[in-house]
Design an enzyme around this catalytic site. Structure first.
Site, PDB file in Angstrom:
ATOM      1  N   ASP A  95       0.850  -1.118   0.203  1.00  0.00           N
ATOM      2  CA  ASP A  95       0.053   0.106  -0.074  1.00  0.00           C
ATOM      3  C   ASP A  95       0.737   1.172  -0.148  1.00  0.00           C
ATOM      4  OD1 ASP A  95      -1.570  -2.282   0.498  1.00  0.00           O
ATOM      5  OD2 ASP A  95      -3.199  -0.864   2.007  1.00  0.00           O
ATOM      6  N   LYS A 157      -7.034   3.727  -3.037  1.00  0.00           N
ATOM      7  CA  LYS A 157      -7.330   3.677  -1.577  1.00  0.00           C
ATOM      8  C   LYS A 157      -7.299   5.021  -0.897  1.00  0.00           C
ATOM      9  CE  LYS A 157      -5.229   2.235   2.842  1.00  0.00           C
ATOM     10  NZ  LYS A 157      -3.876   1.417   3.198  1.00  0.00           N
ATOM     11  N   LYS A 186     -10.274   0.500  -2.353  1.00  0.00           N
ATOM     12  CA  LYS A 186     -10.073   0.270  -0.846  1.00  0.00           C
ATOM     13  C   LYS A 186     -10.542   1.514   0.091  1.00  0.00           C
ATOM     14  CE  LYS A 186      -6.513  -1.225   2.723  1.00  0.00           C
ATOM     15  NZ  LYS A 186      -5.444  -1.784   3.097  1.00  0.00           N
TER      16      LYS A 186
END
Length: 238
Positions: A95, A157, A186
């Protein structure tokens, strides 16, 4: 509101264990929570990867980590090096935080290049790009989505969980509408209850970043048993 079973929700959760002050005992307790509730993965601090991989061996819980976290301002070379080390240590998902200042400056080529370098370093591994939506307007969020997709990212995200705000339903909908079907969304930051988790999934998220896996999944279990599924949203923590 769609009904989600405990196992369905667990399959969407990246259990976040990222607070800098956590001790090794704190880390172990959270890894055990992840194993007990059978979440999809944990997202740990880079230095914790080898320990997390060893402790979770045989549980079915994947280990992910963060790159350029939490500000996204490290150099591209540093992000690539961090990604390579994380994968060598056993992480299977990354991430990464995009360079927020560059995005806000309109430096789209630099932002896309930064993301692409990490994607290429990751090879076949999943890369999620963190925007920190609390710092961005809708135009910037849409542009970040398009740049992430062009760079080959697998997910977009919302947040690190360490800025002034977290995921919102409106931002999830915007992000879902701004990428193609091959890119997933996400939701992270402030997703701390059953209703909040379900709302994010219904808005288009397929993965949830949260430190409240036990709370969310405990509520799902109670609901399956006929009890109420209480909810809470706390924007102050991941």
């Amino acid at each position: 509101m769609t009904s989600y079973t405990e196992s369905q929700l667990a399959a969407t959760i990246d259990h976040a264990i990222l607070k800098p002050e956590l001790t090794r005992a704190d880390l172990d307790a959270e890894l055990d929570v992840a194993a007990e509730w059978k979440v999809f993965s944990v997202c740990v601090r880079p230095s914790d990867i080898p320990h997390a991989v060893a402790r979770l061996q045989g549980t079915g819980v994947a280990v992910g980590t963060v790159i350029g976290f939490p500000h996204g301002t490290t150099s591209t070379a540093a992000k690539v090096a961090e990604a390579g080390q994380a994968l060598a240590d056993g992480a299977v998902e990354l991430d990464m935080v995009l360079n927020i200042g560059m995005l806000r400056s309109g430096m789209d080529d630099a932002v896309e290049s930064d993301i692409r370098a990490v994607v290429e370093a990751a090879g076949d591994h999943i890369v999620k790009v963190i925007f920190e939506t609390a710092y961005l307007d809708d135009e910037q969020i849409g542009r970040a989505c398009r740049l992430s997709e062009a760079a080959g990212a697998d997910f977009v995200k919302t947040s690190t969980g360490f800025a002034g705000g977290g995921a919102t339903v409106e931002h999830i909908r915007l992000m879902r509408a701004s990428v193609g079907e091959n890119v997933q969304v996400k939701a992270s930051g402030g997703v701390r209850g059953f209703d909040a988790a379900v709302a994010m999934l219904e808005a288009g998220a397929t993965r949830l970043g949260t430190s409240a896996a036990a709370t969310i999944l405990g509520a799902a279990r109670r609901q399956e048993g006929g009890g109420p599924a209480s909810s809470a949203v706390d924007e102050s923590s991941y």
